[in-house]
Design a protein around this motif. Structure first.
Motif, PDB file in Angstrom:
ATOM      1  N   THR A 107      -2.735   2.704  -2.151  1.00  0.00           N
ATOM      2  CA  THR A 107      -1.665   2.421  -3.099  1.00  0.00           C
ATOM      3  C   THR A 107      -0.843   3.688  -3.252  1.00  0.00           C
ATOM      4  OG1 THR A 107      -1.116   1.544  -5.299  1.00  0.00           O
ATOM      5  CG2 THR A 107      -2.968   3.052  -5.172  1.00  0.00           C
ATOM      6  N   GLY A 116       0.797  -1.223   0.000  1.00  0.00           N
ATOM      7  CA  GLY A 116       0.000   0.000   0.000  1.00  0.00           C
ATOM      8  C   GLY A 116       0.822   1.261   0.000  1.00  0.00           C
ATOM      9  N   SER A 128       1.891  -2.042  -5.268  1.00  0.00           N
ATOM     10  CA  SER A 128       0.916  -2.806  -4.498  1.00  0.00           C
ATOM     11  C   SER A 128      -0.409  -2.052  -4.433  1.00  0.00           C
ATOM     12  CB  SER A 128       1.445  -3.080  -3.085  1.00  0.00           C
ATOM     13  OG  SER A 128       1.841  -1.875  -2.446  1.00  0.00           O
ATOM     14  N   TRP A 129      -1.484  -2.846  -4.356  1.00  0.00           N
ATOM     15  CA  TRP A 129      -2.850  -2.317  -4.344  1.00  0.00           C
ATOM     16  C   TRP A 129      -3.620  -3.101  -3.297  1.00  0.00           C
ATOM     17  CZ3 TRP A 129       0.221  -3.701  -8.287  1.00  0.00           C
ATOM     18  CH2 TRP A 129       0.568  -2.726  -9.237  1.00  0.00           C
TER      19      TRP A 129
END
Length: 224
Positions: free
Chosen positions: A151, A132, A137-138
């Protein structure tokens, strides 16, 4: 979108502050090419276990590596095998499957946790960061009784969501979509739009309680 001050307000990351996040994030750290995972999924219904090689020392895996529990003190990092796959500073663990194409669905059971993150991350994401906090990254997160999307170290609240005991994640790699699913209805609660360019792994952050993953599932009807 929230500013960096919101990061400190919403998310207590293993004792780290928003200030330390910005410092850590500025360090370019890349993983060597030798990292490998059990398989690569390019179709449907990715099935994975949690990869102990990536797990932070405060996380214990159980139920044949499909569940993870947070230990307040964790293991002494000096007693944990040193390898480039492991998250050394953040309570994060990856799934052992790399997803490079297709549409995939899995669920997560949440037990006694008030702070966690679920989503995906690039398999080669820096282990210096937390899921995040970077553009690799999500995740959907839960902290202080609130849901949010995170994110690139930016937070967007997700409203009108309670704290279900079990949630779904729907990933469409080619379309660049990841959705949080209410499995009771079933219905999509929120969708993240992105451009996925490299293989992804299921990703989890946990700062109390435990999570249990359920993969290899058929996508519920009506979500397309």
């Amino acid at each position: 979108m929230a500013t960096s001050s919101s990061v400190a307000g919403l998310c207590r990351l293993a004792g780290r502050t928003a200030t330390s996040l910005s410092v850590r994030h500025s360090r370019a750290a890349f993983l060597p090419a030798r990292i490998c995972y059990i398989s690569t999924s390019a179709g449907h219904n990715a099935q994975f276990r949690l990869d102990e090689r990536t797990a932070h020392s405060s996380l214990d895996l159980f139920k044949k590596e499909t569940g993870v529990i947070y230990r307040m003190l964790g293991l002494d990092p000096t007693h944990v095998p040193d390898n480039p796959e492991r998250f050394r500073d953040w309570a994060v663990v990856f799934g052992d499957e790399k997803i490079s194409a297709g549409r995939h669905y899995w669920q997560v059971t949440v037990k006694k946790s008030q702070e966690f993150r679920v989503g995906v991350a690039e398999a080669q994401m820096s282990r210096e960061d937390c899921v995040g906090t970077n553009s690799s990254s999500w995740v959907y997160g839960y902290a202080q009784r609130k849901w949010f999307v995170m994110t690139g170290n930016k937070i967007v609240p997700v409203t009108l969501v309670g704290k279900p005991d079990r949630i779904g994640i729907l990933l469409d790699y080619e379309a660049g979509l990841m959705s949080l699913v209410d499995i009771e209805k079933p219905a999509i609660i929120h969708t993240i739009r992105a451009q996925f360019k490299t293989p992804l792994c299921p990703a989890f952050g946990l700062w109390d309680g435990e999570l249990l993953t359920h993969s290899g599932l058929e996508e519920p009807e009506g979500l397309k």
